[in-house]
Design an enzyme around this catalytic site. Structure first.
Site, PDB file in Angstrom:
ATOM      1  N   ILE A  55      46.071  31.156  33.069  1.00 31.82           N
ATOM      2  CA  ILE A  55      47.452  31.184  32.579  1.00 31.82           C
ATOM      3  C   ILE A  55      48.351  31.516  33.765  1.00 31.82           C
ATOM      4  CG2 ILE A  55      49.029  32.234  30.920  1.00 31.82           C
ATOM      5  CD1 ILE A  55      46.615  30.797  29.559  1.00 31.82           C
TER       6      ILE A  55
ATOM      7  N   SER B 289      39.139  37.520  28.125  1.00 34.70           N
ATOM      8  CA  SER B 289      39.247  36.420  29.097  1.00 34.70           C
ATOM      9  C   SER B 289      38.027  35.522  28.980  1.00 34.70           C
ATOM     10  CB  SER B 289      39.299  36.997  30.519  1.00 34.70           C
ATOM     11  OG  SER B 289      39.095  35.983  31.479  1.00 34.70           O
TER      12      SER B 289
ATOM     13  N   GLY C 145      51.169  46.810  28.569  1.00 33.12           N
ATOM     14  CA  GLY C 145      51.501  45.870  29.648  1.00 33.12           C
ATOM     15  C   GLY C 145      52.503  44.847  29.154  1.00 33.12           C
TER      16      GLY C 145
ATOM     17  N   TYR D  41      35.567  42.572  36.476  1.00 33.36           N
ATOM     18  CA  TYR D  41      36.518  42.037  35.487  1.00 33.36           C
ATOM     19  C   TYR D  41      35.765  41.382  34.324  1.00 33.36           C
ATOM     20  CZ  TYR D  41      40.548  39.268  33.827  1.00 33.36           C
ATOM     21  OH  TYR D  41      41.548  38.700  33.078  1.00 33.36           O
TER      22      TYR D  41
ATOM     23  N   SER E 281      55.638  44.364  29.603  1.00 36.59           N
ATOM     24  CA  SER E 281      56.899  44.129  30.311  1.00 36.59           C
ATOM     25  C   SER E 281      56.862  42.926  31.239  1.00 36.59           C
ATOM     26  CB  SER E 281      57.281  45.382  31.110  1.00 36.59           C
ATOM     27  OG  SER E 281      56.306  45.649  32.075  1.00 36.59           O
ATOM     28  N   ARG E 282      55.729  42.261  31.338  1.00 35.90           N
ATOM     29  CA  ARG E 282      55.714  41.030  32.149  1.00 35.90           C
ATOM     30  C   ARG E 282      54.545  40.127  31.733  1.00 35.90           C
ATOM     31  NH1 ARG E 282      53.319  43.326  37.891  1.00 35.90           N
ATOM     32  NH2 ARG E 282      51.239  42.466  37.582  1.00 35.90           N
TER      33      ARG E 282
ATOM     34  N   LYS F 115      35.777  42.458  30.376  1.00 34.95           N
ATOM     35  CA  LYS F 115      36.248  41.552  29.327  1.00 34.95           C
ATOM     36  C   LYS F 115      35.133  41.225  28.328  1.00 34.95           C
ATOM     37  CE  LYS F 115      40.536  41.140  30.735  1.00 34.95           C
ATOM     38  NZ  LYS F 115      41.649  41.675  29.928  1.00 34.95           N
TER      39      LYS F 115
ATOM     40  N   ASN G 298      49.788  55.269  31.303  1.00 30.53           N
ATOM     41  CA  ASN G 298      48.590  54.702  31.917  1.00 30.53           C
ATOM     42  C   ASN G 298      47.524  54.626  30.829  1.00 30.53           C
ATOM     43  OD1 ASN G 298      46.264  54.118  33.290  1.00 30.53           O
ATOM     44  ND2 ASN G 298      46.235  56.012  34.497  1.00 30.53           N
TER      45      ASN G 298
HETATM   46  P1  NAI Z   1      49.997  40.778  34.770  1.00 25.03           P
HETATM   47  O1  NAI Z   1      49.387  41.404  35.972  1.00 25.03           O
HETATM   48  O2  NAI Z   1      51.231  39.966  34.923  1.00 25.03           O
HETATM   49  O3  NAI Z   1      50.294  41.879  33.652  1.00 25.03           O
HETATM   50  C1  NAI Z   1      49.414  42.930  33.399  1.00 25.03           C
HETATM   51  C2  NAI Z   1      50.206  44.050  32.798  1.00 25.03           C
HETATM   52  O4  NAI Z   1      49.340  45.168  32.554  1.00 25.03           O
HETATM   53  C3  NAI Z   1      51.310  44.547  33.745  1.00 25.03           C
HETATM   54  O5  NAI Z   1      52.503  44.729  33.012  1.00 25.03           O
HETATM   55  C4  NAI Z   1      50.769  45.888  34.231  1.00 25.03           C
HETATM   56  O6  NAI Z   1      51.785  46.813  34.561  1.00 25.03           O
HETATM   57  C5  NAI Z   1      49.982  46.351  33.005  1.00 25.03           C
HETATM   58  N1  NAI Z   1      49.010  47.367  33.355  1.00 25.03           N
HETATM   59  C6  NAI Z   1      48.055  47.297  34.308  1.00 25.03           C
HETATM   60  N2  NAI Z   1      47.370  48.453  34.369  1.00 25.03           N
HETATM   61  C7  NAI Z   1      47.907  49.270  33.423  1.00 25.03           C
HETATM   62  C8  NAI Z   1      47.631  50.604  32.993  1.00 25.03           C
HETATM   63  N3  NAI Z   1      46.662  51.332  33.561  1.00 25.03           N
HETATM   64  N4  NAI Z   1      48.382  51.130  31.992  1.00 25.03           N
HETATM   65  C9  NAI Z   1      49.368  50.399  31.402  1.00 25.03           C
HETATM   66  N5  NAI Z   1      49.674  49.136  31.770  1.00 25.03           N
HETATM   67  C10 NAI Z   1      48.951  48.579  32.769  1.00 25.03           C
HETATM   68  O7  NAI Z   1      48.831  39.917  34.119  1.00 25.03           O
HETATM   69  P2  NAI Z   1      48.797  38.834  32.944  1.00 25.03           P
HETATM   70  O8  NAI Z   1      48.332  37.580  33.534  1.00 25.03           O
HETATM   71  O9  NAI Z   1      50.034  38.853  32.148  1.00 25.03           O
HETATM   72  O10 NAI Z   1      47.578  39.409  32.093  1.00 25.03           O
HETATM   73  C11 NAI Z   1      47.705  40.056  30.849  1.00 25.03           C
HETATM   74  C12 NAI Z   1      46.311  40.191  30.230  1.00 25.03           C
HETATM   75  O11 NAI Z   1      45.742  38.892  30.069  1.00 25.03           O
HETATM   76  C13 NAI Z   1      45.335  40.972  31.116  1.00 25.03           C
HETATM   77  O12 NAI Z   1      44.508  41.770  30.293  1.00 25.03           O
HETATM   78  C14 NAI Z   1      44.526  39.878  31.770  1.00 25.03           C
HETATM   79  O13 NAI Z   1      43.255  40.334  32.147  1.00 25.03           O
HETATM   80  C15 NAI Z   1      44.465  38.864  30.670  1.00 25.03           C
HETATM   81  N6  NAI Z   1      44.159  37.519  31.125  1.00 25.03           N
HETATM   82  C16 NAI Z   1      45.019  36.857  31.969  1.00 25.03           C
HETATM   83  C17 NAI Z   1      44.700  35.593  32.395  1.00 25.03           C
HETATM   84  C18 NAI Z   1      45.586  34.820  33.300  1.00 25.03           C
HETATM   85  O14 NAI Z   1      45.178  33.717  33.696  1.00 25.03           O
HETATM   86  N7  NAI Z   1      46.770  35.285  33.653  1.00 25.03           N
HETATM   87  C19 NAI Z   1      43.460  34.933  31.972  1.00 25.03           C
HETATM   88  C20 NAI Z   1      42.641  35.710  31.080  1.00 25.03           C
HETATM   89  C21 NAI Z   1      42.996  36.951  30.679  1.00 25.03           C
END
Ligand code: NAI
Length: 242
Positions: free
Chosen positions: A188, A142, A11, A155, A13-14, A159, A63
């Site tokens: 975040i 998380s 993941g 979720y 890329s963003r 986690k 995936n």
């Molecule tokens: P986001 O939704 O911006 O990024 C998640 C990334 O995971 C995306 O690039 C998506 O394409 C990728 N992804 C999802 N399913 C996938 C799969 N089956 N195979 C490959 N890639 C996959 O979310 P964010 O906020 O950047 O989160 C990143 C991590 O941090 C996650 O694990 C999230 O649970 C965790 N997190 C985020 C928090 C927040 O407040 N944003 C808080 C606590 C944990």
């Protein structure tokens, strides 16, 4: 510094994954970015940010929930980069809803990506780490996995499971020079939390604001370089889970 190391960031890329990819690149690591679907976004991160630090970058579509696809992708990364030293399991999804009404597929999808996805990646990277006689795994969990969260039982379970996975893998592999740690972010600002600024939990953050993706990336960078730290869960949450 991470010069001479290759890191896989799922993941990557963003959001938080992008910040980790760029931070690790700034420390000298070559980066294999795993993305789910949007090739252009992944290529853009490789071009705009990672290669700017003079390191190698390549995007791989995978995936993480698919055991065989992960096996093939890790083999392709090994063939391309020669070795893998760091794995960041960052890919994650939410499918929120109250437990009483949660669809089975929403429970399964979240567990499959967030927990089994991390297992799949670790399972297929361990052989490479054993060959290196070193390895570093960082799982992005998380605070929901520490405290629970109403409307996020799937979720939170995924986690919390990731924390158990982290500590078990840390115990299994410490003697082989492989460390496994977790970062537990709070709120975040990313696409995942878009629209959460009104959430009452945000007002309860002791440091008074949401975190940035870079805050999590800096914690991951610390763990990547902390040679005497394993089995740790490092909160980056403005104090909300203390
Ligand atoms: P986001 O939704 O911006 O990024 C998640 C990334 O995971 C995306 O690039 C998506 O394409 C990728 N992804 C999802 N399913 C996938 C799969 N089956 N195979 C490959 N890639 C996959 O979310 P964010 O906020 O950047 O989160 C990143 C991590 O941090 C996650 O694990 C999230 O649970 C965790 N997190 C985020 C928090 C927040 O407040 N944003 C808080 C606590 C944990």
């Amino acid at each position: 510094m991470l010069n001479g190391k290759t890191a896989i960031v799922t993941g990557g890329s963003r959001g938080i994954g992008e910040a980790i990819s760029c931070k690790f690149a700034s420390l000298g690591a070559d980066i294999a970015v795993i993305y789910a679907g949007q090739r252009s976004a992944a290529e853009e991160v490789c071009d705009r940010c990672i290669r700017g630090y003079g390191v190698r970058a390549k995007a791989f579509q995978c995936n993480v929930a698919d055991f065989e696809m992960v096996k093939e992708t890790v083999a392709a990364i090994k063939a391309d980069f020669g070795a893998v030293h760091i794995l960041v399991n960052n890919a994650g999804i939410t499918r929120d809803g109250l437990t009483a009404m949660m669809k089975e597929e929403d429970f399964d999808a979240v567990l499959d990506t967030n927990l089994k996805g991390a297992f799949n990646m670790i399972r297929h990277c361990i052989g490479l780490f054993l060959r290196n006689r070193e390895g570093c795994i960082i799982n992005i969990t998380s605070v929901a996995g520490l405290m629970g969260n109403a409307g996020q039982s799937n979720y939170s379970a995924s986690k919390a499971g990731l924390i158990g996975l982290t500590k078990s893998v840390a115990k299994e592999l410490a003697s082989r020079g492989i460390r496994c740690n977790a970062v537990a972010p709070g709120f975040i600002a990313t696409d995942m939390t878009d629209g959460q600024t009104e959430n009452p939990l945000v007002a309860a953050i002791p440091l008074g604001k949401m975190g940035e993706a870079l805050d999590v990336a800096e914690a991951a960078a610390y763990l990547a370089q902390a040679g005497y730290v394993t089995g740790e869960v490092l909160r980056v949450d403005g104090g909300i889970a203390m």
